[in-house]
Design a protein around this motif. Sequence first.
Motif, PDB file in Angstrom:
ATOM      1  N   PRO A   1       0.530  -0.955  -0.084  1.00  0.00           N
ATOM      2  CA  PRO A   1       0.350  -0.329  -0.196  1.00  0.00           C
ATOM      3  C   PRO A   1       1.137   1.649   0.190  1.00  0.00           C
ATOM      4  O   PRO A   1       0.881   2.248   0.791  1.00  0.00           O
ATOM      5  N   LEU A   2       1.394   1.825  -1.119  1.00  0.00           N
ATOM      6  CA  LEU A   2       2.068   2.722  -0.905  1.00  0.00           C
ATOM      7  C   LEU A   2       1.702   3.319  -2.478  1.00  0.00           C
ATOM      8  O   LEU A   2       1.565   2.888  -3.415  1.00  0.00           O
ATOM      9  N   SER A   3       2.482   4.567  -2.803  1.00  0.00           N
ATOM     10  CA  SER A   3       2.405   5.481  -4.061  1.00  0.00           C
ATOM     11  C   SER A   3       3.022   4.629  -5.633  1.00  0.00           C
ATOM     12  O   SER A   3       4.366   3.674  -4.836  1.00  0.00           O
ATOM     13  N   GLN A   4       2.632   4.079  -6.579  1.00  0.00           N
ATOM     14  CA  GLN A   4       3.744   4.042  -7.274  1.00  0.00           C
ATOM     15  C   GLN A   4       5.981   4.457  -7.532  1.00  0.00           C
ATOM     16  O   GLN A   4       5.505   3.475  -7.761  1.00  0.00           O
ATOM     17  N   ASN A   5       5.416   5.629  -7.255  1.00  0.00           N
ATOM     18  CA  ASN A   5       6.503   5.991  -7.007  1.00  0.00           C
ATOM     19  C   ASN A   5       7.681   5.785  -5.849  1.00  0.00           C
ATOM     20  O   ASN A   5       8.408   5.252  -6.347  1.00  0.00           O
ATOM     21  N   GLN A   6       6.878   5.973  -5.143  1.00  0.00           N
ATOM     22  CA  GLN A   6       7.383   5.056  -3.823  1.00  0.00           C
ATOM     23  C   GLN A   6       7.667   4.164  -4.258  1.00  0.00           C
ATOM     24  O   GLN A   6       8.441   3.209  -3.709  1.00  0.00           O
ATOM     25  N   LYS A   7       6.854   2.919  -4.161  1.00  0.00           N
ATOM     26  CA  LYS A   7       7.201   1.423  -4.650  1.00  0.00           C
ATOM     27  C   LYS A   7       8.387   1.027  -5.905  1.00  0.00           C
ATOM     28  O   LYS A   7       9.371   0.309  -5.457  1.00  0.00           O
ATOM     29  N   ARG A   8       8.344   1.783  -6.669  1.00  0.00           N
ATOM     30  CA  ARG A   8       9.688   2.023  -7.626  1.00  0.00           C
ATOM     31  C   ARG A   8      10.964   2.255  -7.564  1.00  0.00           C
ATOM     32  O   ARG A   8      11.835   1.628  -7.669  1.00  0.00           O
ATOM     33  N   LYS A   9      10.625   3.196  -6.456  1.00  0.00           N
ATOM     34  CA  LYS A   9      12.069   3.436  -6.051  1.00  0.00           C
ATOM     35  C   LYS A   9      12.315   2.189  -5.657  1.00  0.00           C
ATOM     36  O   LYS A   9      13.399   1.964  -4.827  1.00  0.00           O
ATOM     37  N   LEU A  10      11.238   2.288  -4.272  1.00  0.00           N
ATOM     38  CA  LEU A  10      12.430   1.225  -3.046  1.00  0.00           C
ATOM     39  C   LEU A  10      12.305  -0.194  -3.927  1.00  0.00           C
ATOM     40  O   LEU A  10      13.506  -0.821  -3.208  1.00  0.00           O
ATOM     41  N   PHE A  11      11.167  -0.624  -4.519  1.00  0.00           N
ATOM     42  CA  PHE A  11      12.050  -2.017  -5.553  1.00  0.00           C
ATOM     43  C   PHE A  11      13.532  -2.031  -5.941  1.00  0.00           C
ATOM     44  O   PHE A  11      14.466  -3.002  -6.154  1.00  0.00           O
ATOM     45  N   SER A  12      13.913  -0.124  -6.761  1.00  0.00           N
ATOM     46  CA  SER A  12      14.275  -0.606  -7.642  1.00  0.00           C
ATOM     47  C   SER A  12      15.662   0.047  -7.261  1.00  0.00           C
ATOM     48  O   SER A  12      16.833  -0.496  -6.985  1.00  0.00           O
ATOM     49  N   LYS A  13      15.808   0.733  -5.639  1.00  0.00           N
ATOM     50  CA  LYS A  13      17.044   0.989  -5.107  1.00  0.00           C
ATOM     51  C   LYS A  13      17.440  -0.110  -3.874  1.00  0.00           C
ATOM     52  O   LYS A  13      18.159  -0.896  -4.486  1.00  0.00           O
ATOM     53  N   PHE A  14      16.304  -1.133  -3.495  1.00  0.00           N
ATOM     54  CA  PHE A  14      16.966  -2.226  -2.785  1.00  0.00           C
ATOM     55  C   PHE A  14      17.346  -3.305  -3.658  1.00  0.00           C
ATOM     56  O   PHE A  14      18.587  -4.007  -3.061  1.00  0.00           O
TER      57      PHE A  14
ATOM     58  N   ILE B   1      19.007  -7.359   4.978  1.00  0.00           N
ATOM     59  CA  ILE B   1      18.317  -6.273   6.112  1.00  0.00           C
ATOM     60  C   ILE B   1      18.987  -5.158   6.498  1.00  0.00           C
ATOM     61  O   ILE B   1      18.000  -4.161   6.173  1.00  0.00           O
ATOM     62  N   ALA B   2      20.012  -4.890   6.510  1.00  0.00           N
ATOM     63  CA  ALA B   2      21.183  -3.431   6.664  1.00  0.00           C
ATOM     64  C   ALA B   2      20.172  -2.772   4.830  1.00  0.00           C
ATOM     65  O   ALA B   2      19.937  -1.328   5.117  1.00  0.00           O
ATOM     66  N   ALA B   3      19.933  -3.549   3.672  1.00  0.00           N
ATOM     67  CA  ALA B   3      20.091  -3.223   2.457  1.00  0.00           C
ATOM     68  C   ALA B   3      18.994  -2.288   1.995  1.00  0.00           C
ATOM     69  O   ALA B   3      18.207  -0.940   2.385  1.00  0.00           O
ATOM     70  N   LEU B   4      17.653  -3.682   2.921  1.00  0.00           N
ATOM     71  CA  LEU B   4      16.624  -2.703   2.551  1.00  0.00           C
ATOM     72  C   LEU B   4      16.176  -1.423   3.851  1.00  0.00           C
ATOM     73  O   LEU B   4      15.710  -0.686   3.810  1.00  0.00           O
ATOM     74  N   PHE B   5      16.992  -1.522   5.190  1.00  0.00           N
ATOM     75  CA  PHE B   5      16.972  -0.494   6.583  1.00  0.00           C
ATOM     76  C   PHE B   5      17.117   0.412   5.962  1.00  0.00           C
ATOM     77  O   PHE B   5      16.286   1.351   5.155  1.00  0.00           O
ATOM     78  N   MET B   6      17.930   0.302   4.572  1.00  0.00           N
ATOM     79  CA  MET B   6      18.949   1.745   4.031  1.00  0.00           C
ATOM     80  C   MET B   6      17.344   1.928   3.140  1.00  0.00           C
ATOM     81  O   MET B   6      17.533   3.681   3.099  1.00  0.00           O
TER      82      MET B   6
ATOM     83  N   LEU C   1      14.275   6.611   1.152  1.00  0.00           N
ATOM     84  CA  LEU C   1      12.754   6.835   0.438  1.00  0.00           C
ATOM     85  C   LEU C   1      12.143   7.724   0.969  1.00  0.00           C
ATOM     86  O   LEU C   1      12.231   8.966   0.690  1.00  0.00           O
ATOM     87  N   PHE C   2      12.248   7.706   2.519  1.00  0.00           N
ATOM     88  CA  PHE C   2      11.674   8.508   3.439  1.00  0.00           C
ATOM     89  C   PHE C   2      11.905   9.803   3.530  1.00  0.00           C
ATOM     90  O   PHE C   2      11.832  10.599   3.727  1.00  0.00           O
ATOM     91  N   THR C   3      12.983   9.663   4.013  1.00  0.00           N
ATOM     92  CA  THR C   3      14.261  11.027   3.990  1.00  0.00           C
ATOM     93  C   THR C   3      14.297  12.479   2.742  1.00  0.00           C
ATOM     94  O   THR C   3      14.855  12.963   2.892  1.00  0.00           O
ATOM     95  N   GLY C   4      14.529  11.305   1.655  1.00  0.00           N
ATOM     96  CA  GLY C   4      14.764  11.579   1.121  1.00  0.00           C
ATOM     97  C   GLY C   4      14.073  12.841   0.120  1.00  0.00           C
ATOM     98  O   GLY C   4      12.184  12.703   0.103  1.00  0.00           O
ATOM     99  N   PRO C   5      14.264  13.901  -0.941  1.00  0.00           N
ATOM    100  CA  PRO C   5      12.984  14.580  -2.074  1.00  0.00           C
ATOM    101  C   PRO C   5      11.902  13.759  -2.582  1.00  0.00           C
ATOM    102  O   PRO C   5      11.850  12.673  -3.173  1.00  0.00           O
ATOM    103  N   ALA C   6      10.810  14.169  -1.946  1.00  0.00           N
ATOM    104  CA  ALA C   6       9.347  13.395  -2.644  1.00  0.00           C
ATOM    105  C   ALA C   6       9.265  12.993  -4.306  1.00  0.00           C
ATOM    106  O   ALA C   6       9.058  12.180  -4.869  1.00  0.00           O
ATOM    107  N   SER C   7      10.057  14.065  -4.506  1.00  0.00           N
ATOM    108  CA  SER C   7       9.568  14.642  -5.721  1.00  0.00           C
ATOM    109  C   SER C   7      10.741  14.227  -7.135  1.00  0.00           C
ATOM    110  O   SER C   7      10.910  15.140  -8.430  1.00  0.00           O
ATOM    111  N   ALA C   8      11.876  13.860  -6.466  1.00  0.00           N
ATOM    112  CA  ALA C   8      13.067  14.088  -6.874  1.00  0.00           C
ATOM    113  C   ALA C   8      13.077  12.796  -8.031  1.00  0.00           C
ATOM    114  O   ALA C   8      12.294  11.498  -7.258  1.00  0.00           O
ATOM    115  N   PRO C   9      13.244  13.132  -8.551  1.00  0.00           N
ATOM    116  CA  PRO C   9      12.952  11.288 -10.181  1.00  0.00           C
ATOM    117  C   PRO C   9      14.106  10.556  -9.593  1.00  0.00           C
ATOM    118  O   PRO C   9      15.553  10.718  -8.839  1.00  0.00           O
ATOM    119  N   SER C  10      13.743   9.381  -9.930  1.00  0.00           N
ATOM    120  CA  SER C  10      14.910   8.680  -9.585  1.00  0.00           C
ATOM    121  C   SER C  10      15.440   7.410 -10.645  1.00  0.00           C
ATOM    122  O   SER C  10      15.313   7.218 -11.399  1.00  0.00           O
TER     123      SER C  10
END
Length: 367
Positions: free
Chosen positions: A191-204, A332-337, A342-351
Motif C-alpha cells: 500500500p504505497l504510491s507507484q513512485n515510492q514502490k518503484r524507488k523502493l524496489f529499484s533501490k533495494f 536487512i541492512a540494505a532494506l533498512f537503508m 526513501l522516507f528522508t529523501g525528496p518525494a519529487s526527486a526523479p529516481s
Amino acid sequence: MNKPNLEQKVFLALLLVVSLAFAWILLPFYGAVFWAVILAILFGPMQRRLLKRFGGRPNLTALTTLLVSLLVAVLPVIIITALLVQEGATLYQRIESGDLNVGAYVEQFRAMLPNFVQHQLDRFGLNDLGSLRDRLSSGALAGSQFLATKAFSFGQGTFEFVVGFFVMLYLLFFFLRDGPELVARIRQAIPLSQNQKRKLFSKFTRVARATVKGNIVVAATQGALGGLIFWFLGIPSPLLWGVLMAFLSLLPAVGAGIIWTPVAIYYLLNDQVTQGVLLTLYGIFVIGLVDNILRPILVGKDTKMPDYVVLVSTLGGLSLFGLNGFVVGPLIAALFMSAWGLFTGPASAPSPLSAEMPVVPPTERPG
C-alpha cells in the motif's frame, strides 16, 4: 457500527493470520527459500539476456540459467564445505593425538621475541602466557572437534539436506521464470504510491545485489588467494585457513590480515626471512588489494554501504541466523537503508534507478 469498516478489519486480520500460518509452514525450509530468492536476484540479469537470445522461451531460459547458477555458485560451495569438514576432522585427530601442539607454538613464539619485547610484556603483566596457551589449545581443539562432529553427523542429516537442496532448485526455476510476474504482484499488494514502490524496489534490488555479490566475491577471492599462499608455503590445513580468511575479510581495515600477519611474524622471528617477506608482500599487495580493486567494481560508489554497517549487520546476522546470516544481515541492512532513504529523501526527486528492475505484466510475459 460501520459494516464496510468492520469487514475491512476482519479481512486484514484474516490476511495477517493466513500469511503468518503460511510463513510457519515454510519455516523448516526457510534456508532453501531464502537462497532461491538470492540466486534469482543475482542471476536475474542473465536470465533476461538469455530470454532475448532464446526468442522468448521462458522455460528453456530458466532451465539454462538454473544450470549455470548450479555450476557457478552451488556446486563449488558444496565441494568446499565437504573438503573443509574432512580437513577439520583430520586436524582434530592431529591435535587430540598430540601430533599438533598449539601450546608449544605459543611457547616457541615467546622464546623468539626480542628481549625488550619480553621486558615490555613483563612490565604490563603479560608475561604469563600459560593461560593464553591453554585457551588457544582448547579453542583449536574445540573448533576442530566441531568440524569433526559435522563430518560424522552429516550422514544423519543427509535426507534433510537433499530435500532442502532440491526444494531450493525447484523454487529457483520458478523464481527465474516467473520473477517479473511475482514482483509485479508483490508491488501491487504493497500500500504505497507507484513512485515510492518503484524507488523502493529499484533501490533495494540494486543495493542488495551489489552488496551480496560484492561481499561474496571479495570474501571468496581473498580466501582462495590466502589458502593458495598457505599451501605454497607448506602451512598445514590451507583450506581451513583460507575459509577463515574469507569470513574475516568482512572486517574493515584488518580482515584476512588477522590470519596471515601472525604467520608472517612467526617466519621472520624464526629466521625464515624468505617465507616471511614473501607472505608479507603477498598479503599486502595481493590479498589486501583485492578489496580495493574488486569491491568498487562489483558494488559501485552509489550503492556501497558503509563498512561499519556491513560489519555490524553481518555479525548480527551470523549470531541470529547462522551461516545464512552472512547474507541475511547485509540484506536487512540494505532494506533498512533503502526504506529510510526513501522516507528522508525528496518525494519529487526523479529516481535514477527506475530502470533497474523492469516489470513485465502477466498478460505480456513471453511464452
